[in-house]
Write an enzyme that holds these catalytic residues in place. Structure first.
Site, PDB file in Angstrom:
ATOM      1  N   HIS A   1       0.266   4.497  -2.388  1.00  0.00           N
ATOM      2  CA  HIS A   1       0.002   5.840  -1.855  1.00  0.00           C
ATOM      3  C   HIS A   1       1.122   6.810  -2.202  1.00  0.00           C
ATOM      4  O   HIS A   1       0.898   8.019  -2.268  1.00  0.00           O
ATOM      5  CB  HIS A   1      -0.234   5.784  -0.344  1.00  0.00           C
ATOM      6  CG  HIS A   1      -1.631   5.355   0.007  1.00  0.00           C
ATOM      7  ND1 HIS A   1      -2.236   5.679   1.197  1.00  0.00           N
ATOM      8  CD2 HIS A   1      -2.545   4.650  -0.697  1.00  0.00           C
ATOM      9  CE1 HIS A   1      -3.470   5.171   1.216  1.00  0.00           C
ATOM     10  NE2 HIS A   1      -3.674   4.539   0.088  1.00  0.00           N
TER      11      HIS A   1
ATOM     12  N   VAL B   1       0.501  10.328  -5.525  1.00  0.00           N
ATOM     13  CA  VAL B   1       0.670  11.719  -5.086  1.00  0.00           C
ATOM     14  C   VAL B   1       2.037  12.231  -5.533  1.00  0.00           C
ATOM     15  O   VAL B   1       3.062  11.770  -5.049  1.00  0.00           O
ATOM     16  CB  VAL B   1       0.547  11.821  -3.544  1.00  0.00           C
ATOM     17  CG1 VAL B   1       0.648  13.269  -3.097  1.00  0.00           C
ATOM     18  CG2 VAL B   1      -0.763  11.195  -3.077  1.00  0.00           C
TER      19      VAL B   1
ATOM     20  N   ASP C   1      -4.018 -13.989  -3.785  1.00  0.00           N
ATOM     21  CA  ASP C   1      -4.670 -14.874  -4.745  1.00  0.00           C
ATOM     22  C   ASP C   1      -5.853 -14.131  -5.362  1.00  0.00           C
ATOM     23  O   ASP C   1      -6.033 -12.946  -5.112  1.00  0.00           O
ATOM     24  CB  ASP C   1      -5.134 -16.162  -4.040  1.00  0.00           C
ATOM     25  CG  ASP C   1      -5.973 -15.863  -2.799  1.00  0.00           C
ATOM     26  OD1 ASP C   1      -6.581 -14.764  -2.713  1.00  0.00           O
ATOM     27  OD2 ASP C   1      -6.041 -16.725  -1.906  1.00  0.00           O
TER      28      ASP C   1
ATOM     29  N   SER D   1       7.666  10.690  -1.667  1.00  0.00           N
ATOM     30  CA  SER D   1       7.185  11.861  -0.918  1.00  0.00           C
ATOM     31  C   SER D   1       6.391  11.414   0.310  1.00  0.00           C
ATOM     32  O   SER D   1       6.386  12.104   1.335  1.00  0.00           O
ATOM     33  CB  SER D   1       6.333  12.767  -1.808  1.00  0.00           C
ATOM     34  OG  SER D   1       5.284  12.046  -2.421  1.00  0.00           O
TER      35      SER D   1
ATOM     36  N   PRO E   1      -7.809   7.686  -3.724  1.00  0.00           N
ATOM     37  CA  PRO E   1      -9.223   7.318  -3.712  1.00  0.00           C
ATOM     38  C   PRO E   1      -9.708   7.018  -2.297  1.00  0.00           C
ATOM     39  O   PRO E   1      -8.938   6.559  -1.462  1.00  0.00           O
ATOM     40  CB  PRO E   1      -9.277   6.068  -4.591  1.00  0.00           C
ATOM     41  CG  PRO E   1      -7.886   5.573  -4.705  1.00  0.00           C
ATOM     42  CD  PRO E   1      -6.968   6.711  -4.412  1.00  0.00           C
TER      43      PRO E   1
ATOM     44  N   ARG F   1       0.817  -1.215   0.000  1.00  0.00           N
ATOM     45  CA  ARG F   1       0.000   0.000   0.000  1.00  0.00           C
ATOM     46  C   ARG F   1       0.853   1.268   0.000  1.00  0.00           C
ATOM     47  O   ARG F   1       0.469   2.283  -0.589  1.00  0.00           O
ATOM     48  CB  ARG F   1      -0.924  -0.029   1.221  1.00  0.00           C
ATOM     49  CG  ARG F   1      -1.965   1.085   1.231  1.00  0.00           C
ATOM     50  CD  ARG F   1      -3.042   0.779   2.254  1.00  0.00           C
ATOM     51  NE  ARG F   1      -4.097   1.772   2.247  1.00  0.00           N
ATOM     52  CZ  ARG F   1      -4.418   2.530   3.296  1.00  0.00           C
ATOM     53  NH1 ARG F   1      -3.753   2.403   4.434  1.00  0.00           N
ATOM     54  NH2 ARG F   1      -5.401   3.389   3.199  1.00  0.00           N
TER      55      ARG F   1
ATOM     56  N   ASN G   1      -3.957   8.468   5.091  1.00  0.00           N
ATOM     57  CA  ASN G   1      -2.774   7.832   5.680  1.00  0.00           C
ATOM     58  C   ASN G   1      -2.734   7.863   7.206  1.00  0.00           C
ATOM     59  O   ASN G   1      -2.112   7.011   7.836  1.00  0.00           O
ATOM     60  CB  ASN G   1      -1.503   8.511   5.151  1.00  0.00           C
ATOM     61  CG  ASN G   1      -1.303   8.269   3.665  1.00  0.00           C
ATOM     62  OD1 ASN G   1      -1.598   7.180   3.171  1.00  0.00           O
ATOM     63  ND2 ASN G   1      -0.820   9.277   2.950  1.00  0.00           N
TER      64      ASN G   1
ATOM     65  N   HIS H   1      -6.232  -5.683  -2.507  1.00  0.00           N
ATOM     66  CA  HIS H   1      -7.015  -5.975  -1.299  1.00  0.00           C
ATOM     67  C   HIS H   1      -7.212  -7.474  -1.071  1.00  0.00           C
ATOM     68  O   HIS H   1      -8.003  -7.855  -0.223  1.00  0.00           O
ATOM     69  CB  HIS H   1      -8.355  -5.240  -1.351  1.00  0.00           C
ATOM     70  CG  HIS H   1      -8.222  -3.755  -1.236  1.00  0.00           C
ATOM     71  ND1 HIS H   1      -9.278  -2.886  -1.411  1.00  0.00           N
ATOM     72  CD2 HIS H   1      -7.143  -2.963  -0.956  1.00  0.00           C
ATOM     73  CE1 HIS H   1      -8.855  -1.638  -1.256  1.00  0.00           C
ATOM     74  NE2 HIS H   1      -7.569  -1.662  -0.989  1.00  0.00           N
ATOM     75  N   THR H   2      -6.499  -8.291  -1.805  1.00  0.00           N
ATOM     76  CA  THR H   2      -6.485  -9.728  -1.517  1.00  0.00           C
ATOM     77  C   THR H   2      -5.659 -10.012  -0.257  1.00  0.00           C
ATOM     78  O   THR H   2      -5.685 -11.125   0.278  1.00  0.00           O
ATOM     79  CB  THR H   2      -5.920 -10.534  -2.709  1.00  0.00           C
ATOM     80  OG1 THR H   2      -5.834 -11.912  -2.359  1.00  0.00           O
ATOM     81  CG2 THR H   2      -4.512 -10.071  -3.087  1.00  0.00           C
TER      82      THR H   2
ATOM     83  N   ASP I   1     -10.033  -9.380   2.445  1.00  0.00           N
ATOM     84  CA  ASP I   1     -10.424 -10.548   1.654  1.00  0.00           C
ATOM     85  C   ASP I   1     -10.885 -11.628   2.627  1.00  0.00           C
ATOM     86  O   ASP I   1     -10.083 -12.433   3.116  1.00  0.00           O
ATOM     87  CB  ASP I   1      -9.218 -11.019   0.825  1.00  0.00           C
ATOM     88  CG  ASP I   1      -9.556 -12.152  -0.117  1.00  0.00           C
ATOM     89  OD1 ASP I   1     -10.755 -12.474  -0.276  1.00  0.00           O
ATOM     90  OD2 ASP I   1      -8.621 -12.715  -0.709  1.00  0.00           O
TER      91      ASP I   1
HETATM   92  C1  HEM Z   1      -9.393   1.598  -5.706  1.00  0.00           C
HETATM   93  C2  HEM Z   1      -9.233   2.495  -4.764  1.00  0.00           C
HETATM   94  C3  HEM Z   1      -8.790   2.138  -3.373  1.00  0.00           C
HETATM   95  C4  HEM Z   1      -9.400   2.500  -2.229  1.00  0.00           C
HETATM   96  C5  HEM Z   1     -10.640   3.358  -2.085  1.00  0.00           C
HETATM   97  C6  HEM Z   1      -8.659   1.909  -1.149  1.00  0.00           C
HETATM   98  C7  HEM Z   1      -8.947   2.067   0.187  1.00  0.00           C
HETATM   99  C8  HEM Z   1      -8.369   1.355   1.206  1.00  0.00           C
HETATM  100  C9  HEM Z   1      -8.773   1.434   2.585  1.00  0.00           C
HETATM  101  C10 HEM Z   1      -9.891   2.307   3.115  1.00  0.00           C
HETATM  102  C11 HEM Z   1      -8.000   0.584   3.293  1.00  0.00           C
HETATM  103  C12 HEM Z   1      -8.054   0.330   4.793  1.00  0.00           C
HETATM  104  C13 HEM Z   1      -7.240   1.392   5.496  1.00  0.00           C
HETATM  105  C14 HEM Z   1      -7.376   1.385   7.003  1.00  0.00           C
HETATM  106  O1  HEM Z   1      -7.926   0.458   7.573  1.00  0.00           O
HETATM  107  O2  HEM Z   1      -6.902   2.346   7.622  1.00  0.00           O
HETATM  108  C15 HEM Z   1      -7.089  -0.022   2.362  1.00  0.00           C
HETATM  109  C16 HEM Z   1      -6.137  -0.945   2.692  1.00  0.00           C
HETATM  110  C17 HEM Z   1      -5.263  -1.510   1.782  1.00  0.00           C
HETATM  111  N1  HEM Z   1      -5.104  -1.148   0.470  1.00  0.00           N
HETATM  112 FE1  HEM Z   1      -6.366  -0.021  -0.605  1.00  0.00          FE
HETATM  113  N2  HEM Z   1      -7.608   1.198  -1.666  1.00  0.00           N
HETATM  114  C18 HEM Z   1      -7.642   1.319  -3.020  1.00  0.00           C
HETATM  115  C19 HEM Z   1      -6.722   0.793  -3.898  1.00  0.00           C
HETATM  116  C20 HEM Z   1      -5.614   0.061  -3.535  1.00  0.00           C
HETATM  117  C21 HEM Z   1      -4.526  -0.280  -4.417  1.00  0.00           C
HETATM  118  C22 HEM Z   1      -4.404   0.162  -5.871  1.00  0.00           C
HETATM  119  C23 HEM Z   1      -3.651  -1.024  -3.695  1.00  0.00           C
HETATM  120  C24 HEM Z   1      -2.346  -1.637  -4.114  1.00  0.00           C
HETATM  121  C25 HEM Z   1      -2.094  -2.110  -5.314  1.00  0.00           C
HETATM  122  C26 HEM Z   1      -4.194  -1.138  -2.365  1.00  0.00           C
HETATM  123  C27 HEM Z   1      -3.622  -1.845  -1.347  1.00  0.00           C
HETATM  124  C28 HEM Z   1      -4.128  -1.914  -0.066  1.00  0.00           C
HETATM  125  C29 HEM Z   1      -3.636  -2.844   0.935  1.00  0.00           C
HETATM  126  C30 HEM Z   1      -2.590  -3.923   0.700  1.00  0.00           C
HETATM  127  C31 HEM Z   1      -4.335  -2.569   2.111  1.00  0.00           C
HETATM  128  C32 HEM Z   1      -4.148  -3.216   3.484  1.00  0.00           C
HETATM  129  C33 HEM Z   1      -3.070  -2.486   4.230  1.00  0.00           C
HETATM  130  C34 HEM Z   1      -2.721  -3.032   5.595  1.00  0.00           C
HETATM  131  O3  HEM Z   1      -3.284  -4.042   6.031  1.00  0.00           O
HETATM  132  O4  HEM Z   1      -1.859  -2.421   6.244  1.00  0.00           O
HETATM  133  N3  HEM Z   1      -5.355  -0.441  -2.299  1.00  0.00           N
HETATM  134  N4  HEM Z   1      -7.328   0.464   1.096  1.00  0.00           N
END
Ligand code: HEM
Ligand SMILES: *[C@@H]1O[C@H](CO)[C@@H](O)[C@H](O)[C@H]1NC(C)=O
Ligand SMILES: *[C@@H]1O[C@H](CO)[C@@H](O)[C@H](O)[C@H]1NC(C)=O
Ligand SMILES: *[C@@H]1O[C@H](CO)[C@@H](O)[C@H](O)[C@H]1NC(C)=O
Ligand SMILES: *[C@@H]1O[C@H](CO)[C@@H](O)[C@H](O)[C@H]1NC(C)=O
Length: 325
Positions: free
Chosen positions: A64, A68, A248, A74, A158, A60, A89, A188-189, A240
């Site tokens: 992020h 930006v 996966d 950054s 987003p 992530r 963040n 998000h897998t 997931d």
């Molecule tokens: C499509 C738009 C996206 C939105 C709206 C979004 C939003 C979010 C949100 C709200 C969380 C939870 C944050 C928290 O609990 O504080 C999250 C977690 C996560 N996001 Fe996204 N995300 C998006 C796209 C992506 C992309 C493109 C990736 C990477 C290729 C990604 C990877 C992750 C990962 C791996 C987590 C888990 C992080 C952790 O457990 O520390 N996300 N995302």
């Protein structure tokens, strides 16, 4: 325009594109830091062994960072006006200490040559691979930016509350298309989300008096139990369901069953707009894990190319948290 001049312009712009792209190379550090890949792999492996979720957190960070001001590290800059304190963040982005450890190990082997932005890109690749996902050749040669952009982070990243058209638009703003939106959402897998970011779906969704109807009613009680209404919203659940640490295509199977955790996940399958845009891609990935793996790798490379600093722009930071003095 004549046919000939059309072809001329098409060729010229193609050459410009290729020229811009080829500034990053897979062998950028082969002479200056030949042990780079093994050092990062070892550090990421250790971090994941210590906590499986760290793979998700590191993936992530690269996302992020890239959205930006481009992939310029950054996000890693400390300071109260930094991106770390932007809404997407704050109390959310994590893994900064792991990036520090990787940077330190890399500096010990090859001082002042490897950028923090490149470390983020390699760590993201290794995190995916070590979680059972695909691998790819990471393009390198990014340099680190000199400024953080908190406002940019608030505007450009987003949000889980946004509609599909807004999400698609934010990806389009950085040159990513529908395939990239769906494939990269597959990040998000792995990983977790705090209740605060999806609990609005669990009761009286949009004033309907009921949970979000696109959410499988069979998982609602489980999510309600994980997110009691009197809790502070900091409890977490896997993004997931039933496959939290393995990279996966199970996330897409979940979406097809109405089991996406975030509203922004589920709209990829269930919204009106999804019918003409993303739903078929979700279906494809749910049924064809190889298609997901290939597309995810390609989209990560595309994301890693967003507005990179190269040549003598920016700098190679010595400490990822501060610009060089
Ligand atoms: C499509 C738009 C996206 C939105 C709206 C979004 C939003 C979010 C949100 C709200 C969380 C939870 C944050 C928290 O609990 O504080 C999250 C977690 C996560 N996001 Fe996204 N995300 C998006 C796209 C992506 C992309 C493109 C990736 C990477 C290729 C990604 C990877 C992750 C990962 C791996 C987590 C888990 C992080 C952790 O457990 O520390 N996300 N995302
Ligand atoms: C920060 O991001 C915003 C939104 O993209 C942009 O308009 C602004 O120029 C950026 N500021 C800096 C200092 O890069
Ligand atoms: C998105 O772009 C990739 C190339 O970067 C291309 O292969 C893919 O077909 C595009 N997807 C859509 C939906 O246009
Ligand atoms: C649901 O929310 C709407 C408006 O937000 C409110 O008028 C209504 O009373 C709520 N219903 C329940 C059952 O809480
Ligand atoms: C969640 O935890 C953070 C510290 O980890 C705290 O600052 C924040 O206030 C908590 N969130 C809520 C909604 O209480």
């Amino acid at each position: 325009m004549t046919r000939k001049s059309n072809i001329f312009w098409i060729l010229t712009s193609l050459m410009l594109c290729v020229g811009a792209r080829s500034r990053l190379r897979t062998d950028f550090y082969s002479k200056t830091c030949p042990t780079l890949f093994s050092i990062v792999r070892k550090e990421v492996r250790m971090a994941i062994k210590n906590e499986a979720r760290m793979a998700a957190s590191l993936l992530r960070l690269h996302f992020h960072d890239c959205f930006v001001n481009g992939c310029d590290a950054s996000l890693l800059l400390d300071g109260k006006d930094g991106e770390k304190f932007a809404f997407p963040n704050l109390n959310s982005a994590r893994g900064f200490e792991v990036i520090d450890s990787i940077k330190e190990a890399v500096e010990n082997a090859c001082s002042s040559v490897v950028s923090c932005a490149d470390i983020l890109a390699i760590a993201a690749r290794d995190s995916v691979f070590l979680s059972g996902g695909p691998s790819w050749k990471v393009l390198l040669g990014r340099r680190d930016g000199l400024v953080a952009n908190q406002t940019g982070a608030n505007i450009l990243l987003p949000s889980p509350f946004e509609s599909l058209d807004r999400i698609i638009a934010k990806f389009a703003d950085v040159g990513l298309n529908l395939t990239d939106v769906v494939a990269l959402s597959g990040g998000h897998t792995i990983g977790l989300s705090r209740c605060a970011l999806f609990s609005h779906r669990l009761s009286n969704f949009s004033g309907t008096g009921a949970p979000d109807s696109s959410l499988d009613s069979r998982v609602v009680p489980r999510l309600q139990a994980a997110c009691p209404t009197d809790s502070d919203g900091n409890n977490t659940v896997p993004l997931d369901i039933n496959s939290r640490d393995s990279f996966d295509s199970h996330y897409f199977e979940n979406l097809a069953k109405g089991r996406g955790i975030l509203q922004s996940d589920q709209v990829l399958f269930s919204s009106e707009l999804a019918i003409s845009t993303t739903r078929d891609i979700v279906r494809l990935y749910a049924s064809d894990p190889t298609a997901f793996s290939n597309d995810f790798a390609n989209s990560m490379i595309k994301m890693g190319n967003i507005k990179t600093l190269t040549g003598s722009s920016g700098e190679v930071r010595g400490n990822c948290r501060v610009v060089n003095s």
